[in-house]
Enzyme design. Structure first.
Site: not given
Length: 473
Positions: A11, A105-106
């Site tokens: 993350d 983003d993950e």
């Protein structure tokens, strides 16, 4: 469940805001809020400095401004964020063929499938190297969770934030989960959390003690069974390499309700064109056209039409969206419009004459003279300079928009590798000022991923990596 912590969850830390801080030296270490800046805008991401004031994602922007009036408020640069996300995803792909992106983003990574890890020590080394590689390639920080299941890996990455690594050794999961609040578990939102609290259940350990039958009685069969399994740290979900998109859609929220029916039609056509561009960019087509309308009273209507075959023809999508709009009453005003396409395929099945007509319509729509009469009668709009976006001045070089209004635009001239720059103000129509592409956060050089794990202060965040192994002792 696995016997080794070989599922990794990455993350990125406050991703959008961190990108802006890395791109703009004058904002490093300061409160930054990224999101829609209009009266109805919401926060997309807040930097950790802004979170100190209580600002968080999904908060109305007006509330954020009241909590942190001195923060920098910036319009998102999604194209730039996507390009950096692609760099990160390539690093994940080098670890394993099984990478499951959840957002820009993950992502989850199955380290065992790529031979990158087989036990706790090799998993820890893989996670440490990944964080160093991300810093070297992007200048940003990410938090890593390592565990034997997806649920626990995600919980571990939350515990690792910001800029850390947490590994949960197999066998310690239930002890780790027991004192955590029930909201820690996926699928437990505010309503379920309140329902459980009224039943005297506030922690994961109390969930496990309540027993499966009691949870089924409280929450229903499906939710009760699933929640009991999670409370016992059971999660057999595999990392799935590719998630097929179910639909492609775009939508806009308007600062002021639209009452003019003609204007509503114009906006729907524009949204249809944007949706088709996104479809074509993904190499897809679709059979079902969907129109979404949120009215002045927050009531939301959805209408759909299914075609005989999949299409990526802008004329076909525009016409279908217009037909759907005819069935919606917009008398009181419209605050949001959206157009989507579902029933996706990687081919088209259209009448050749219809395709040709669509191409001609598309070409015609791009000509300035093809704009509707009601728009041509309006005075020319000022050039728009969104806050935070990149510009270049013929004399002063590269910079970014700090603010605009009253016919002027204020620009701070700096680059990712420079010292904080100076501010200058220009007329919005200054011929020497032009929009520009973002500059790379990390200059291209001879370094390879893994060669520079310590980073630099300019990259933002702590210089040294933080690592934690979670578990008893």
């Amino acid at each position: 469940m696995r016997t080794a912590p070989t599922i990794l969850h990455l993350d990125m830390d406050a991703f959008f805001a961190s990108v802006e801080q890395a791109s703009k030296p004058s904002l490093r270490g300061k409160a930054v809020v990224v999101g829609g800046l209009g009266p109805r805008g919401v926060v997309a991401t807040a930097s950790y400095e802004a979170r100190v004031f209580g600002v968080h994602s999904a908060m109305p922007m007006g509330q954020a401004r009241r909590l942190a009036p001195n923060a920098a408020y910036l319009v998102p640069r999604f194209g730039f964020y996507r390009s950096i996300s692609e760099q990160v995803m390539r690093l994940l792909g080098a670890l394993s063929p099984l990478v499951e992106p959840l957002s820009l983003d993950e992502a989850f990574v199955d380290l065992e499938a790529g031979g990158a890890a087989w036990d706790a020590e090799s998993a820890r080394l893989a996670g440490t190297k990944l964080r160093a590689d991300i810093r070297a390639v992007t200048g940003l920080t990410g938090s890593v969770g390592l565990a034997a299941s997806k649920m626990l890996a995600k919980i571990a990455s939350e515990e690792a934030k910001p800029d850390g690594l947490v590994l949960i050794p197999p066998g310690t999961e239930r002890d780790l989960l027991a004192p955590m609040p029930v909201r820690t578990l996926p699928g437990v939102g505010p309503a379920t959390g309140d329902h459980l609290r009224r039943a005297g259940i506030t922690t994961v350990g109390e969930l496990a003690e309540a027993g499966e039958d009691e949870l089924v009685r409280l929450l229903g069969r499906a939710h009760g069974h699933a929640l009991y399994a999670m409370a016992l740290a059971r999660d057999e979900r595999p990392v799935v390499a590719e998630r097929e998109a179910k639909s492609v859609s775009v939508e806009d929220t308007y600062d002021v309700d639209i009452h003019d029916r003609v204007r509503v039609g114009v906006e729907v056509r524009r949204l249809a064109d944007r949706c088709v561009r996104r479809l074509r960019g993904s190499g897809l087509s679709g059979r079902t056209i969907v129109l979404k309308v949120r009215r002045y009273d927050f009531s939301t209507l959805t209408r759909s039409e299914t075609l005989r075959g999949p299409t990526d023809d802008p004329a076909v999508v525009r016409e279908a969206a217009a037909r759907l709009l005819d069935s919606v009453d917009t008398t009181g005003g419209v605050r949001l419009l959206g157009v989507g396409v579902s029933g996706l395929a990687d081919y088209t099945q259209e009448d050749l004459f219809a395709q040709a007509a669509g191409e001609r319509a598309d070409e015609h729509a791009e000509e300035p003279d093809a704009e509707p009469v009601e728009e041509r009668q309006e005075p020319p709009a000022e050039r728009r300079w969104p806050s935070g976006h990149d510009v270049r001045h013929a004399e002063y070089g590269h910079g970014w928009v700090q603010g605009s209004g009253l016919g002027r635009v204020t620009v701070r001239f700096e680059t990712p590798g420079s010292a904080p720059g100076r501010v200058r103000t220009f007329p919005v129509d200054d011929p020497d000022l032009e929009p520009a592409d973002p500059l790379p956060l990390v200059p291209a050089g001879p370094r390879r991923p893994g060669d520079a794990g310590q980073g630099t202060p300019d990259a933002g965040g702590p210089v040294g990596p933080a690592e934690v192994t979670s578990g008893p002792g």
